[in-house]
Design an enzyme around this catalytic site. Structure first.
Site, PDB file in Angstrom:
ATOM      1  N   GLU A   1       0.834  -1.212   0.000  1.00  0.00           N
ATOM      2  CA  GLU A   1       0.000   0.000   0.000  1.00  0.00           C
ATOM      3  C   GLU A   1       0.869   1.263   0.000  1.00  0.00           C
ATOM      4  O   GLU A   1       0.704   2.151   0.847  1.00  0.00           O
ATOM      5  CB  GLU A   1      -0.990   0.001   1.169  1.00  0.00           C
ATOM      6  CG  GLU A   1      -2.107  -1.005   0.996  1.00  0.00           C
ATOM      7  CD  GLU A   1      -3.310  -0.742   1.904  1.00  0.00           C
ATOM      8  OE1 GLU A   1      -3.488   0.406   2.367  1.00  0.00           O
ATOM      9  OE2 GLU A   1      -4.070  -1.704   2.138  1.00  0.00           O
TER      10      GLU A   1
ATOM     11  N   ASP B   1       1.337  -8.641   2.700  1.00  0.00           N
ATOM     12  CA  ASP B   1       0.021  -8.674   3.335  1.00  0.00           C
ATOM     13  C   ASP B   1      -0.781  -9.675   2.518  1.00  0.00           C
ATOM     14  O   ASP B   1      -1.204  -9.379   1.393  1.00  0.00           O
ATOM     15  CB  ASP B   1      -0.607  -7.278   3.296  1.00  0.00           C
ATOM     16  CG  ASP B   1      -2.039  -7.271   3.816  1.00  0.00           C
ATOM     17  OD1 ASP B   1      -2.553  -8.348   4.176  1.00  0.00           O
ATOM     18  OD2 ASP B   1      -2.657  -6.184   3.828  1.00  0.00           O
TER      19      ASP B   1
ATOM     20  N   ASN C   1      -3.622 -11.110   3.448  1.00  0.00           N
ATOM     21  CA  ASN C   1      -5.052 -11.047   3.749  1.00  0.00           C
ATOM     22  C   ASN C   1      -5.633 -12.419   4.087  1.00  0.00           C
ATOM     23  O   ASN C   1      -6.767 -12.739   3.709  1.00  0.00           O
ATOM     24  CB  ASN C   1      -5.807 -10.420   2.575  1.00  0.00           C
ATOM     25  CG  ASN C   1      -5.826  -8.904   2.670  1.00  0.00           C
ATOM     26  OD1 ASN C   1      -6.153  -8.334   3.720  1.00  0.00           O
ATOM     27  ND2 ASN C   1      -5.448  -8.229   1.591  1.00  0.00           N
TER      28      ASN C   1
END
Length: 610
Positions: free
Chosen positions: A352, A497, A499
């Protein structure tokens, strides 16, 4: 010409002496009427060269001339500019002379004879005390050390001296947080450049308070004084004593052999108070120093993209407990920079990452602490991988977008055929924009040691378990191709990440090397999108930081979503840096907060070659 030792320690030792001497020399040169400076920028890839100098009337000239043009034409244009400058100065002087004085009379006692029209000055270029012929091309004529003469004024030509092409201070500065200027150089490098920090003199301060340090007058406010902070490094960390004061940075670009023109930069806003103790302060006690050569300190961190933090939905639904100012990028960047630089990491994998944050914030901060970075955009944000320059060099990059690789790379033909049996699931998988960043690094200490560093951010939706399984299958096949086919079996570090909690199919697949076709995640979004298949991979991977209770903690959810997967055949864990305590994480209810810049928590561990 100054010649400095290559070693940074030696450079640091001579900074003060060089600057004091250069100031003394500048004063002596001014008094003795020494030559002015004419700066020439001439690079083979550009058709024109630039010439910059100050005329006797005080005006500054920046000229662009064809490199293939004969010198005579350039000198003629300089003469014309000098004549125009002289005429403007004379006109201004005459206007001031004829201006009525305070008593209403003329400033001059009576009319005098009109001054003679100025003649075009003689303009010559000399090299090694001989005039350069006017038919010589500009590219060959303007040599370093040549002398340009305009009338009675002489200029020393400096061809391609070190120069800053970009120089910028952060807009928001906080006490206790490093200030990392964004800078780009041409014909120079930051390690050979000089930096000196100043702060405003407090209102009403006496000269005694600044004893032993020099004060500068700011060009924008002549009455404002500046006091040396005593810091001559690229990065400055303001103290509480600096709160309310603006900062100034004086930079002199260098290349190890000579210095270019200095530039000064003032902060837009004064130093603000910091938030106090942050969630990462205690963690920094474990990472005070860079690790020894045998270790690889690795960080994986979703830093929360500004494009997601700065929405009405984020402020009112996702993070309503977070103070609005703590979601502002200017504020969060200070925390992110301090947190990352304080880990003294060798590898940093970030998710991100806004493109502008990478270029304007992360690169300046981490470069100043010895790390180099590469970026891969997704859609609105992307992935960044940084590596310590003293330990690693970048050999190659092998980034992919999952949906593109799945459709076009023969490596994934079998997987695509399995997925084609389930058209609705295939459509959903191919709509996703997730990417994989793969960088191959080589040890600077031992060229036989190479490592494949992968970084990703898998699809986020809670019901997207089967999509994450497919994405991970593509990722592992691609990483195998890079680490085993393109290179001879090099170790893998896979950060991101993902998730996925430890109970998810994706995690089971990574750790166990397979996932059965009847795993519940194949129907994670209902029977309509069912896509049952068995998957395998040949890696032997482990989560270096184990299975923390959570790496993501927001108001409506907390769980472990982030991992650093390592190749057990080649790497082992030396230590895991403890995560913040639950009390620290929940001090302001959840994340992000005024003391933590993201909704995720960084994973940090020291790895060791087997």
């Amino acid at each position: 010409m100054w010649r400095l030792p290559g070693a940074r320690a030696a450079l640091r030792g001579v900074r003060t002496a060089v600057e004091r001497r250069s100031r003394a020399e500048a004063a002596a040169e001014t008094a003795a009427g020494a030559m002015e400076r004419a700066v020439v920028r001439c690079v083979p890839s550009e058709p024109k060269l630039s010439l910059s100098f100050a005329l006797a009337d005080g005006s500054h000239k920046n000229m662009q001339r064809d490199q293939s043009e004969p010198l005579g034409r350039a000198l003629s244009r300089i003469a014309t500019n000098a004549l125009k400058g002289h005429a403007k100065a004379a006109a201004a002087k005459k206007s001031r002379k004829n201006r009525p004085n305070a008593s209403g009379g003329a400033a001059c006692a009576g009319p005098g004879p009109e001054p003679a029209a100025p003649c075009e000055p003689v303009v010559k270029l000399y090299y090694r005390e001989e005039a350069v012929a006017e038919d010589v091309l500009n590219v060959d004529a303007w040599q370093d050390g040549a002398v340009l003469q305009i009338g009675d004024v002489k200029y020393k030509v400096e061809r391609n001296p070190p120069a800053f092409t970009e120089l910028q201070l952060p807009r928001y500065i906080m006490a206790g947080f490093p200030v990392c200027p964004k800078l780009s150089l041409e014909f120079g490098d930051p390690a050979s450049s000089l930096f000196r920090w100043y702060k405003e003199t407090k209102p009403g301060a006496t000269e005694a308070e600044g004893s032993g340090s020099s004060s500068l007058s700011a060009s924008s406010a002549p009455s404002l004084a500046w006091t040396e902070t005593g810091v001559d490094e690229r990065v400055y960390t303001p103290s509480n004593a600096d709160i309310g004061l603006r900062l100034k940075l004086r930079c002199t670009p260098g290349n190890g052999q000579r210095f270019g023109p200095s530039r000064e930069l003032e902060s837009v806003c004064p130093v603000e108070a910091g938030p106090g103790t942050c969630t990462f302060d205690h963690r920094h006690l474990y990472t005070k120093k860079v690790t020894e050569d045998a270790l690889i300190r690795t960080v994986s961190y979703n830093i929360l993209a500004d494009t997601y933090a700065q929405t009405e939905f984020s402020r009112t639904v996702l993070y309503p407990y977070c103070a609005p100012y703590a979601l502002e990028l200017d504020y969060r960047q200070n925390l992110i920079q301090k947190e990352l630089t304080g880990y003294n990491a060798d590898l940093i994998c970030l998710q991100e990452v806004d493109r502008a944050v990478f270029a304007d914030s992360l690169v300046p901060a981490l470069e100043a602490f010895g790390l180099e970075g590469v970026f891969r955009i997704k859609q609105h944000e992307g992935l960044a991988t940084f590596y310590r320059r003293s330990k690693f060099s970048l050999l190659s990059q092998h980034d992919i977008a999952f949906h593109e690789a799945l459709q076009s790379d023969p490596l994934h033909k079998e997987l695509l055929e399995k997925l084609a049996v389930y058209p609705l699931a295939q459509e959903k998988v191919l709509q996703r924009s997730s990417v994989l960043q793969v960088s191959v690094l080589q040890s600077t200490k031992d060229s036989s040691k190479k490592i494949c560093v992968a970084n990703t951010h898998l699809y986020w939706h809670p019901k997207g378990g089967y999509i994450r399984l497919i994405q991970m299958a593509v990722a592992l096949a691609h990483i195998r191709h890079v680490s085993c086919d393109l290179y001879a079996g090099i170790p893998v570090i896979f950060c991101g990440d993902f998730n996925s909690t430890p109970s998810a199919g994706m995690y089971h697949f990574v750790i166990n090397g397979n996932v059965p076709e009847d795993h519940e995640d194949w129907t994670s979004n209902g029977e309509e999108e069912r896509c049952n298949m068995s998957l395998t991979h040949f890696f032997k991977l482990k989560s270096a930081c184990g299975e923390p209770a959570y790496t993501n903690y927001v108001g409506g959810f907390h769980g472990c979503l982030d991992y650093i997967f390592i190749d057990l055949n080649a790497l082992e864990v030396e230590q895991v840096i403890p995560l913040p305590s639950h009390e620290e994480v929940t001090t302001h209810q959840a994340l992000p907060s005024v003391s933590h810049p993201s909704d995720h928590i960084a994973l940090v561990c020291d790895l060791k070659w087997k």
